[in-house]
Structure formats: structure tokens, C-alpha cells
Enzyme design. Structure first.
Site, PDB file in Angstrom:
ATOM      1  N   HIS A 193      48.808  -2.906  27.980  1.00 18.50           N
ATOM      2  CA  HIS A 193      50.267  -2.807  27.888  1.00 18.50           C
ATOM      3  C   HIS A 193      50.854  -4.002  27.143  1.00 18.50           C
ATOM      4  CE1 HIS A 193      50.598   0.654  30.718  1.00 18.50           C
ATOM      5  NE2 HIS A 193      49.361   0.227  30.966  1.00 18.50           N
ATOM      6  N   GLU A 237      32.886 -23.294  22.088  1.00 18.51           N
ATOM      7  CA  GLU A 237      32.482 -24.682  21.887  1.00 18.51           C
ATOM      8  C   GLU A 237      31.045 -24.773  21.368  1.00 18.51           C
ATOM      9  OE1 GLU A 237      34.432 -28.172  24.299  1.00 18.51           O
ATOM     10  OE2 GLU A 237      32.586 -27.609  25.297  1.00 18.51           O
ATOM     11  N   LYS A 242      40.403 -36.605  20.674  1.00 16.91           N
ATOM     12  CA  LYS A 242      40.287 -37.687  21.666  1.00 16.91           C
ATOM     13  C   LYS A 242      40.500 -39.031  20.992  1.00 16.91           C
ATOM     14  CE  LYS A 242      36.969 -35.533  24.760  1.00 16.91           C
ATOM     15  NZ  LYS A 242      35.603 -35.608  25.219  1.00 16.91           N
TER      16      LYS A 242
HETATM   17  O1  PA5 Z   1      31.101 -28.437  27.950  1.00 12.91           O
HETATM   18  C1  PA5 Z   1      31.352 -29.602  27.759  1.00 12.91           C
HETATM   19  O2  PA5 Z   1      30.465 -30.419  27.451  1.00 12.91           O
HETATM   20  C2  PA5 Z   1      32.758 -30.122  27.916  1.00 12.91           C
HETATM   21  O3  PA5 Z   1      33.649 -29.095  28.159  1.00 12.91           O
HETATM   22  C3  PA5 Z   1      32.822 -31.115  29.065  1.00 12.91           C
HETATM   23  O4  PA5 Z   1      32.370 -30.479  30.235  1.00 12.91           O
HETATM   24  C4  PA5 Z   1      34.255 -31.598  29.263  1.00 12.91           C
HETATM   25  O5  PA5 Z   1      34.723 -32.175  28.087  1.00 12.91           O
HETATM   26  C5  PA5 Z   1      34.333 -32.596  30.403  1.00 12.91           C
HETATM   27  O6  PA5 Z   1      33.491 -33.688  30.177  1.00 12.91           O
HETATM   28  P1  PA5 Z   1      33.094 -34.649  31.348  1.00 12.91           P
HETATM   29  O7  PA5 Z   1      32.289 -33.880  32.322  1.00 12.91           O
HETATM   30  O8  PA5 Z   1      32.311 -35.741  30.702  1.00 12.91           O
HETATM   31  O9  PA5 Z   1      34.361 -35.161  31.972  1.00 12.91           O
END
Ligand code: PA5
Length: 426
Positions: A297, A276, A412
Site C-alpha cells: 500500500h 556493508e 567517522k
Molecule cells: O559490522 C560491523 O563491523 C560494524 O557494523 C560494527 O559492528 C559497528 O560499526 C560497531 O562497531 P563496534 O562493535 O566496534 O562498536
């Protein structure tokens, strides 16, 4: 100190040529001047964390452990992967101490959600709902369902005492719920993104409830900060350079390899951290993870002889947390007496050495070796900090912002439009 060994990467890197750039990036992290600088709160958090909140985290963890059979950790992505990685790495996969930890709010699967809710019908449980935004659909829907069940089981008043929320200090839907119902509240600081949040209440509260020594974990993070937050070619920055070089020279995939099933979730956390953070502007390494010897394996064949797209980053634990000795057998029908008296760690390490030689020398797969002396709470804190620093360095070497995730918003928005969420009709 975590060691990074580049002797098996099948090329020579001119680290000196990186010194100036690494130094500039290091300064931009320290002085908060680079892209995404508003989200650098994690870099010094092991020192700057709220000491009063830590006391409340410990008290809440104790309260949960003493009063409930299950802790439901309700969060997704960075809001649960760090806690899960740490709990499974340190407590193992078959832990009988402390409350059972169930992860919820990380899926929209009706089957999974219903199975968990049915299971909870017969258990006493607390909820730690974790969401910085408070509006993440998976987590919000799951929390609504779990809260509803809890309130039906024990009433609104008791339920409010069994709910612990970790969210932004000043904004978000979850904050409103906390204020209205009086849930105990912990903070995910606004300058720390989810995937860099394991040292905050996001990671610490579930870990404390699971009986993990969070002081030791934070002490390890602080050691990490001192060692890998240091100017110069420290091991985290060296790892960042190696990743960058291998990417540039034709390896688009990095596979994190461990020899510990308890580290599968660490691999998931690592995949999110790097994927990410780095996967932007049509650039970046695809992070993958495997557990050996298990996956030798399955994926082993591809690694050895398949498309030459990947390099391995092998995370070695020098001293295992536990060990067993292979016993003598009078009949020796399984032919294993040649291993009699040997520890399983000895066998695992020989498998490691044999695999390294096979993959590197015969398969031509570059191998980066990262060695951690011991996988305890302190060692894990140091390791997670090491990866976070290395990730920031890697991203800046690739000239991408390590702290945003604009691509995640696309699905989203589509989903909200298709669901008819107000404001998303176009
Ligand atoms: O690393 C990140 O920013 C994301 O993975 C968020 O943690 C994830 O989308 C969850 O978001 P939130 O904490 O606003 O629910």
C-alpha cells in the site's frame, strides 16, 4: 532445508557454468585463503564456540530477566542488529514476557537519547554494552550517559553488577573499563566482524535475557553450517549465483520481502550484512527491504510500474508461528463472510500468490523465492547462517572482500576532525 526457487526470475541461469568458480571460492572460505580471510571465524563458529562462555551467557541472561525491568542493549550496526532481528522475529513486537529490551547506542539523536534516559529514571535496568572496538562514538557516548544514570540511581557498586560488556578479548577502550570496574565480560572473537557476529555473545546475551532458546538457535546455525557450508551448489551458493546474475543483467537493487512485521528488523540486519559486505569498488547490489502486504500500500505501486531497477527476494515462512480464524458475523455488513472459517495464514498466502503473479507476470519483476519451513529459534539460526554464507559467496563472485568496510571510516574521520578529537586535526 531452506529452499531457493528460481522459477520466477524470468531467465534461465546456467548454474553449471558457475560450478568451478563456486568450488574455488568455497575452498578459499574453508582454507581461509581469500580476501579478508582473517575474519572467517563465523564460518565454523556454531561448532567451535566457547562452551563455558555459553553457560555464563545463559546465567547472565537469567540474572537480567529475573532482576531488571529493562535491558538496555547498547551497540550499533553489527553490534546490535542481529540480536534485535532475532528478538523481534521470535518474540514478536508486543511481547509481555521477560524484560523490556531497549536499543540504545545506535544513534546520536539527542531527542531519542534523552527520551530513553527519562524513561529509565523510573525503571530498574541492566546494560549490555556491545562494542568490539570500544571506541564507536554513538555507543560510547550512550554508554557513558546510561552508566552515569545507573550509578546515580543505585550506586557504583550495584551498577557494576548490572553492566555486562561484550567486546574484544584483548584490546579496546571497553576492555579497559571492564578491567577497572569489574563488569562481567563476554567476547566477540577477533576473527569475527560485527555483521557476522549474531551467533556470538553479541547476539546471544540479549537473546538469552529475552527468554529465547539460544541452544536451539545455535543448533539451527550448526545445521546451517552443515548444509550451506558444504561444497557444491548448495542453496546458499545458488542464491549467491542468482543475485550475481540478476545484478549483471541490469538489476542494481534487491528488495527482501517478507509477509511478517516481526521480520522488519531481520530486514535491517540483512541490509547491513549484504550492503556493508558487498558495496565496494563501485559495485554491488543495493539491498532494500519491504514488508507485505503493508508496503504493497506504499511501495507496491513503484514495484509494479516504476523504474525497472529491482528484483524481489521473497522470504516465505511455510508454517506461521501462530494463526487466527476469521469469525462469522450475523450482519455481514463488512462483506467478509466469504472468508468465514478461513485462517489468516490462508488469506496472507493468497495475497502472496496474487502479488507474485502481479509483480512477475505483469510488472516483469524477477522474484527469487526463499522458503523456510518454520520461524522458530532453530529455523532462524539456520536462516541467518544461510544468509551469511550466501553473502560471502556473492561478494567473492563480485571480487570484493566481504569482511571489511573501508567506506564507513570516511564519515567517522570527518566527524572526529569536526569534533576536535585528538589526532584527527587534518
Ligand atoms: O559490522 C560491523 O563491523 C560494524 O557494523 C560494527 O559492528 C559497528 O560499526 C560497531 O562497531 P563496534 O562493535 O566496534 O562498536
Amino acid at each position: 532445508m531452506i529452499q531457493v526457487n528460481d522459477k520466477h526470475i524470468r531467465r534461465q541461469i546456467d548454474f553449471g557454468a558457475y560450478e568451478k568458480r563456486v568450488d574455488e571460492i568455497h575452498r578459499s572460505i574453508e582454507e581461509r585463503t581469500g580476501a579478508g580471510a582473517d575474519f572467517l571465524g563465523w564460518a565454523h563458529y556454531p561448532e567451535t564456540y566457547d562452551k563455558e562462555e555459553l553457560k555464563r551467557i545463559k546465567a547472565a541472561g537469567k540474572e537480567i530477566a529475573e532482576n531488571y525491568e529493562v535491558l538496555l542493549v547498547c551497540g550499533i550496526g553489527g553490534s546490535y542488529l542481529g540480536a534485535r532481528a532475532a528478538i523481534e522475529a521470535l518474540n514478536g513486537l508486543h511481547n509481555h514476557k521477560g524484560p523490556e529490551i531497549i536499543y540504545f547506542g545506535q544513534t546520536l539523536s539527542p531527542t531519542y537519547v534523552k527520551q530513553v534516559l527519562d524513561y529509565l529514571e523510573h525503571k530498574t535496568f541492566a546494560i549490555n554494552v556491545i562494542s568490539k572496538s570500544g571506541t564507536t562514538t554513538e555507543t560510547a557516548v550512550a554508554f557513558r550517559l546510561a552508566r552515569d544514570l545507573l550509578e546515580r540511581k543505585i550506586g557504583k557498586e550495584k551498577a557494576a553488577k548490572a553492566i555486562y560488556a561484550t567486546t574484544d578479548k584483548e584490546k579496546g577502550a571497553l576492555l579497559q573499563l571492564c578491567k577497572k570496574y569489574g563488569y562481567e565480560r563476554f567476547v566477540l572473537p577477533s576473527d569475527i566482524g560485527g555483521r557476522y557476529s549474531v551467533f556470538t555473545a553479541v547476539g546471544l546475551l540479549p537473546m538469552a535475557a529475552a527468554g529465547i532458546d539460544i541452544d536451539a538457535f545455535l543448533a539451527g546455525a550448526k545445521k546451517g553450517m552443515e548444509k550451506y557450508g558444504k561444497a557444491g551448489l548448495n542453496p546458499a551458493y545458488v542464491y549467491g549465483i542468482i543475485r550475481h546474475e540478476l545484478y549483471k543483467t541490469g538489476y542494481p537493487v534487491e528488495m527482501l520481502v517478507t509477509y511478517e512485521p516481526g521480520l522488519v528488523q531481520l530486514g535491517e540486519w540483512w541490509k547491513q550484512l549484504f550492503g556493508e559486505s558487498e558495496g565496494k569498488d563501485h559495485t554491488g547490489l543495493l539491498p532494500d527491504a519491504a514488508t507485505f502486504t503493508t508496503d504493497l500500500h506504499s511501495l507496491g505501486q513503484f514495484i509494479q510500474e516504476g523504474s525497472p531497477v529491482l528484483f524481489e527476494t521473497v522470504l516465505d515462512i511455510e508454517k506461521p508461528a501462530q494463526d487466527v480464524v476469521i469469525p462469522h458475523d450475523a450482519d455481514d455488513l463488512d462483506g467478509l463472510n466469504y472468508l468465514e472459517g478461513k485462517t489468516l495464514d490462508f488469506v496472507n498466502k493468497k495475497a502472496h500468490d496474487g502479488t507474485l503473479a502481479a509483480h512477475e507476470e505483469v510488472g516483469n519483476v524477477p522474484n527469487v523465492l526463499i522458503t523456510l519451513e518454520r520461524l522458530d529459534a532453530e529455523g532462524l539460526g539456520e536462516l541467518m547462517y544461510f544468509f551469511m554464507r550466501a553473502c560471502a559467496m556473492s561478494c567473492y563472485l563480485n571480487e570484493v572482500n566481504p569482511f571489511n568496510q573501508p567506506g564507513v571510516e570516511v564519515y567517522k574521520k570527518n566527524m572526529f576532525r569536526l569534533l576536535g578529537k585528538p589526532g584527527y586535526d587534518k
